[in-house]
Design an enzyme around this catalytic site. Sequence first.
Site, PDB file in Angstrom:
ATOM      1  N   GLU A  13      43.705  39.865  43.780  1.00  0.00           N
ATOM      2  CA  GLU A  13      44.978  39.135  43.856  1.00  0.00           C
ATOM      3  C   GLU A  13      45.007  38.067  44.938  1.00  0.00           C
ATOM      4  O   GLU A  13      45.660  37.028  44.776  1.00  0.00           O
ATOM      5  CB  GLU A  13      46.136  40.106  44.023  1.00  0.00           C
ATOM      6  CG  GLU A  13      46.566  40.819  42.737  1.00  0.00           C
ATOM      7  CD  GLU A  13      45.639  41.948  42.319  1.00  0.00           C
ATOM      8  OE1 GLU A  13      44.732  42.296  43.089  1.00  0.00           O
ATOM      9  OE2 GLU A  13      45.844  42.489  41.220  1.00  0.00           O
ATOM     10  N   HIS A  71      54.217  51.451  40.639  1.00  0.00           N
ATOM     11  CA  HIS A  71      54.188  50.437  39.579  1.00  0.00           C
ATOM     12  C   HIS A  71      55.570  49.993  39.129  1.00  0.00           C
ATOM     13  O   HIS A  71      55.703  49.399  38.052  1.00  0.00           O
ATOM     14  CB  HIS A  71      53.444  50.968  38.352  1.00  0.00           C
ATOM     15  CG  HIS A  71      51.963  51.049  38.509  1.00  0.00           C
ATOM     16  ND1 HIS A  71      51.356  51.875  39.421  1.00  0.00           N
ATOM     17  CD2 HIS A  71      50.958  50.403  37.868  1.00  0.00           C
ATOM     18  CE1 HIS A  71      50.037  51.746  39.324  1.00  0.00           C
ATOM     19  NE2 HIS A  71      49.773  50.861  38.401  1.00  0.00           N
TER      20      HIS A  71
HETATM   21  C1  LIG Z   1      45.703  45.801  43.103  1.00  0.00           C
HETATM   22  C2  LIG Z   1      45.795  46.085  41.645  1.00  0.00           C
HETATM   23  N1  LIG Z   1      45.628  45.077  40.756  1.00  0.00           N
HETATM   24  C3  LIG Z   1      45.709  45.295  39.429  1.00  0.00           C
HETATM   25  C4  LIG Z   1      45.983  46.548  38.953  1.00  0.00           C
HETATM   26  C5  LIG Z   1      46.118  46.783  37.438  1.00  0.00           C
HETATM   27  N2  LIG Z   1      44.973  47.587  36.969  1.00  0.00           N
HETATM   28  C6  LIG Z   1      45.082  48.906  36.800  1.00  0.00           C
HETATM   29  S1  LIG Z   1      43.611  49.581  36.330  1.00  0.00           S
HETATM   30  C7  LIG Z   1      42.843  48.095  36.340  1.00  0.00           C
HETATM   31  C8  LIG Z   1      41.396  47.996  35.977  1.00  0.00           C
HETATM   32  C9  LIG Z   1      40.529  48.731  36.953  1.00  0.00           C
HETATM   33  O1  LIG Z   1      39.199  48.736  36.482  1.00  0.00           O
HETATM   34  P1  LIG Z   1      38.098  49.620  37.187  1.00  0.00           P
HETATM   35  O2  LIG Z   1      38.187  49.435  38.663  1.00  0.00           O
HETATM   36  O3  LIG Z   1      36.799  49.308  36.550  1.00  0.00           O
HETATM   37  O4  LIG Z   1      38.519  51.130  36.916  1.00  0.00           O
HETATM   38  P2  LIG Z   1      38.602  51.858  35.496  1.00  0.00           P
HETATM   39  O5  LIG Z   1      40.023  51.732  35.025  1.00  0.00           O
HETATM   40  O6  LIG Z   1      37.623  51.197  34.595  1.00  0.00           O
HETATM   41  O7  LIG Z   1      38.255  53.296  35.748  1.00  0.00           O
HETATM   42  C10 LIG Z   1      43.725  47.075  36.712  1.00  0.00           C
HETATM   43  C11 LIG Z   1      43.365  45.648  36.805  1.00  0.00           C
HETATM   44  C12 LIG Z   1      46.171  47.593  39.905  1.00  0.00           C
HETATM   45  N3  LIG Z   1      46.464  48.847  39.499  1.00  0.00           N
HETATM   46  N4  LIG Z   1      46.056  47.335  41.215  1.00  0.00           N
END
Ligand SMILES: Cc1ncc(C[n+]2csc(CCOP(=O)(O)OP(=O)(O)O)c2C)c(N)n1
Lengths: 332, 332, 336, 336
Positions: free
Chosen positions: A66, A135
């Site tokens: 971000e 959230h």
């Molecule tokens: C700071 C932040 N930005 C965006 C999000 C929205 N978000 C939730 S899960 C996710 C993807 C995360 O991917 P990864 O780190 O690969 O974990 P996975 O879900 O694949 O286990 C995002 C962008 C968030 N929760 N926190």
Amino acid sequence: MTAETKKLNIIQAINEAIAEAMEANPKVVVLGEDVADKEGGGVVGVTRGLSTRFGDDRVRSTPISEQAIVGAAIGAAINGYRPVAEIMLMNFTTVAMDMIVNHAAKLRFMSGGQTGVPIVIRMMTGAGIASAGQHSDFLEAWFAHTPGLKVVAPSTPEDAKGLMLSAIADPDPVIFIECSRAYGTTAPVPVDLKPIPLGKAKVVREGSDVTIVSYSEIVVRALAAAAELEKEGVSAEVIDLRTINPWDRETVFASVRKTGRLVVAHEAVKEFGVGAEIAATVQEELFSALKAAIKRVGAPFTSVPFSRPLEEAFIVQPGQIADAARATLKTN
Amino acid sequence: MTAETKKLNIIQAINEAIAEAMEANPKVVVLGEDVADKEGGGVVGVTRGLSTRFGDDRVRSTPISEQAIVGAAIGAAINGYRPVAEIMLMNFTTVAMDMIVNHAAKLRFMSGGQTGVPIVIRMMTGAGIASAGQHSDFLEAWFAHTPGLKVVAPSTPEDAKGLMLSAIADPDPVIFIECSRAYGTTAPVPVDLKPIPLGKAKVVREGSDVTIVSYSEIVVRALAAAAELEKEGVSAEVIDLRTINPWDRETVFASVRKTGRLVVAHEAVKEFGVGAEIAATVQEELFSALKAAIKRVGAPFTSVPFSRPLEEAFIVQPGQIADAARATLKTN
Amino acid sequence: MSTTEQTSGINAAVPDKETQLEIYRRMALIKQNDEASRKVIRSGRLMMPYYSQRGQEVIPSAISVNLNADDQICTIYRGIHDMLAKGVPLKDLWAEIAGRVTGTCKGKGGPMHITHPASGAILTTGIVGSSMPIANGLAWSFKLDGSRRVAIANFGDGASNIGAFHESLNLASVWKLPVVFVCQNNRYAEHTKYEVGTSVDQVSKRAIGYGMPGVTVDGNDPFAMYAAAHEAINRARDGEGPTLIEAMTFRFFGHVFGDDDAYMDAGEKAAWVEKDPVPAFRAKLIETGVASEEQLSALEADIAAQIEGAIEYALGSDFPPVEELTRDVYAEAGAA
Amino acid sequence: MSTTEQTSGINAAVPDKETQLEIYRRMALIKQNDEASRKVIRSGRLMMPYYSQRGQEVIPSAISVNLNADDQICTIYRGIHDMLAKGVPLKDLWAEIAGRVTGTCKGKGGPMHITHPASGAILTTGIVGSSMPIANGLAWSFKLDGSRRVAIANFGDGASNIGAFHESLNLASVWKLPVVFVCQNNRYAEHTKYEVGTSVDQVSKRAIGYGMPGVTVDGNDPFAMYAAAHEAINRARDGEGPTLIEAMTFRFFGHVFGDDDAYMDAGEKAAWVEKDPVPAFRAKLIETGVASEEQLSALEADIAAQIEGAIEYALGSDFPPVEELTRDVYAEAGAA
Ligand SMILES: Cc1ncc(C[n+]2csc(CCOP(=O)(O)OP(=O)(O)O)c2C)c(N)n1
Ligand SMILES: Cc1ncc(C[n+]2csc(CCOP(=O)(O)OP(=O)(O)O)c2C)c(N)n1
Ligand SMILES: [Mg+2]
Ligand SMILES: [Mg+2]
């Protein structure tokens, strides 16, 4: 003769606004997590179709970064672009506050007017969909307290489209707040809708006994409260602020001069919220016109809970707004 | 018989409080940029001598990584430590808001009471020393609007020491705000000073015509305003809030019941600031007791400027507070 | 599977038969629990945001057998597998997911915020990257205590691109904290493919920038995962500092329950599902005589019964009273 | 000086005589301006937070001769050397530092927030790390424009430990942005020695984690610095993406004017001051016949006169009218 209209929900309305702005101005670009069509066009589809239509250069999905997202938007804006950046959920602005507050908001001032930052930072939020503590927060009071930022929170598809058009055209950074609960709300929107100016509230229901000021999805609840009150013979005027900063003092003052009573309602916790500023200003400017103490309605001072019954109790209900209005009528 | 006292400035007072807490409780630890003696014991010396006295394990200088600083404090606190973390300047909390707001403030609630976060986050701020736009903001309204946090802002050496002792002993996260302009203020402090409870304001000057509520260094200016008013035969009561959240409603209400007039003054920009919450609450609770509209005094809605004359015009002056008080006396 | 640092080979730790069986039990528990969760949501009996861990069963199972009850973990919204492997009781977990007062967090946290200190399950965060700075703090407290306890920070591949990752690994290294950073690389961050958001071919290479050992391991191979975890956890216990483990795996479903996973490469997905690690390890255990078909079927039936019992327990429990809405915001008066 | 990637050697660019002289002119300007600044503050004629750049003159001088007027830079509170090298006029700079309305920012930004777009000096930030995300945005705009312009992000060694560094280098790499990250490693972050806060022996090694070329170069050697900058800037112009340059240098004074630098290692400092790059390069230019003693003395005298003139201009200028306090918070009504 009424203008031709088309039924849109808020997701479609914002999507249309961004598309029209991109069509009209090649400098309008979009960035954020998953915003391009290869990544599904946004987690709820607000940016769906834009990358296919305007190309992958103008609509870019980003890493989960971000600070980098807002920083890229700021730099491009300084050089004449009009970035529309998505921070998926309002709580995630907490990892980008330096870019938003120390930079986007201040660069025009600190440079003596040399570098402006015309960006829109879109985000969704809101309780009621079981997203719990991290959230769901409404943090608009933080941004409204930050000189240099404008803060917008529409409640209808028409306002969402018209205000987004103005936000993108605005020369300064705009925080654009979308309520997840309201995305599905559909309503007819004029096909040739013009931009709706920032800083102008809208009287969404006329009344004479008490004024209810609100914004975002809580406006719907304020209208429900007004309907409830009408049954009791109480005529409530409901104002949708639409823009939180700068807020439309004239429209609110005119209404309170008429009713002498004011209730401010929002989803954020009541304490130190936007309602406090409106109440403090109105009592200061219209002290003698007030027939009763101004009442504020907001969430209790707690985090957003997961458990359904607690979440229901957390969100401001029409009954609470109606009770606050009744209270202003008792004390006169 | 008066207690034995010792002259201390605010830097020394906070240093003594942390030292006494570390002496009394081996779980109290300190972390932050440059806080250890090898790194000079802090940029203004608040933590000077602590690492030499209590060891490098309990007083650790960190990389420039505010998220990691607050995160380390949170994790250690969950396991029973009492970290006192320094974020050098309040504007730098913008890079750690996720840790502070989404985690420190919420973990007790989201875990159903299982994980508490007893940390103190110290920071300095304030205009008047030519630090300009990104090093001077008072952002206490953000933290006061965040359920789960407590917010403290002392104005005297005695309060600084007594409140820091309570902040470290408190089971919840405390934002402790130090005004750079006031660090040098010296005053006698009782040698055996006991902790000063959080949430209790202090009537620093009694009066009967108007109540002036303030906190941090602006209290000094409120007292100057009161002195000015006295020459005009106006008796102003000055209240030092000391704790901004939870704030001491009883003390403020009692004073306003007596005077019927209220002015709230703080350094932060007036709009959407802490003054709004106090004004909104007081008009709601004491509507009929009010003889005049509540006035708020704060900085103009702008960034902190560098140029000396603009900076002087930015900071709330005693004259502005006195004028606000006079205004409350006209309209009755 | 390429690795930035060799861990397998002669000194690679190998789980004994008993441990292999325990790893399988945890894998089966996670798989069956995930299936039950999706079934319950599909049936409409529960409404919640659910992040399936199906396909990632091996990672926490092979790690957690190297941990003691008093070691602690931090994980993310997609973390129920980590929580179950660490020992969070099924009943408390399900009651929390159902928002009931009998849940780990009295129903106030929900599936994205499971906490159960008694099992060493300290934090489930919904913020990408935020498990790491807090795991550092847990590890710092162990170091201050002079204990040999260890903290594990779980996170995803996408999280390796956010600032908190960087600050955390740097601090853990300069402070030599007893923490292991476990990047569960399932190739996607929400709808975004690994390479679209990440500038390096292996997350483990970032360890070089923190003077920390980094290893990429097949997170779907129980033996490789066990060996990597064993080495990293012992390094932390011995006061030799943190390790970054990148465990390669795959998410069998969309990011969150209900999202259409059109953005996922169907062929890639099919290939991974084809190599489903749970039945594969099951077959291996039988083939190598570690366990019999009957034994495993009985174990699975037992798990199924426990899950059913937990769901019934959860759905039969009360919702929290409304007073809970404003409780636990601050400690009860008088507490310290 | 060890490097993670070889840049010197046969294809290393060498500045021609004219360029060498220009590099020296900028170095002398920075050194003399720094001396004048400290003198003015000591004399009490101006009050401001001042971060001396003395000792770091070579870096921006050797970089900026590779830049065009329309290339852009972002720097930090310790950034007046970067600003002067990029061409910010002395008068406007001094007026800003003096808080006068004739300053680059009408006196509203001050020494920590110099901005002068006409010179390509876009941002001076007071927040550690924040020059990088915004430089990415400038570079992104160049890429969108289809131009060959380049952005430079200056920052310190301590800033390489903050989250913004990580997010910025990763994004710049995946987006192949025309940006060069210049880490001016002066061995200290405020009062903290490099190794106390940083987990890797060379910041440039972190480039590996971003699939980006990284180089550690002697930032006090004009030829080495020129070659490294030349290569990185051309790479960016040619659309081949970002580079991380770690320029080794040293801060001759405390972090900020007035701090007692007891925390600095006296011996280490003396050794660096002994090798002061400005007189060293001056001697070399004469020895290699690039310039004569007379020529350089004349150049220095001219600079001294310009600086004196700028100071007089600044101190003779008006302060901004109080209306400026609330102007430029938002664009003037009607602007777009
Ligand atoms: C700071 C932040 N930005 C965006 C999000 C929205 N978000 C939730 S899960 C996710 C993807 C995360 O991917 P990864 O780190 O690969 O974990 P996975 O879900 O694949 O286990 C995002 C962008 C968030 N929760 N926190
Ligand atoms: C986010 C943030 N944290 C802390 C500070 C306070 N601070 C100002 S300069 C500085 C040291 C920076 O060191 P380095 O990056 O090496 O740059 P240098 O000053 O040596 O040029 C610190 C900690 C800040 N300005 N911003
Ligand atoms: Mg992933
Ligand atoms: Mg440095």
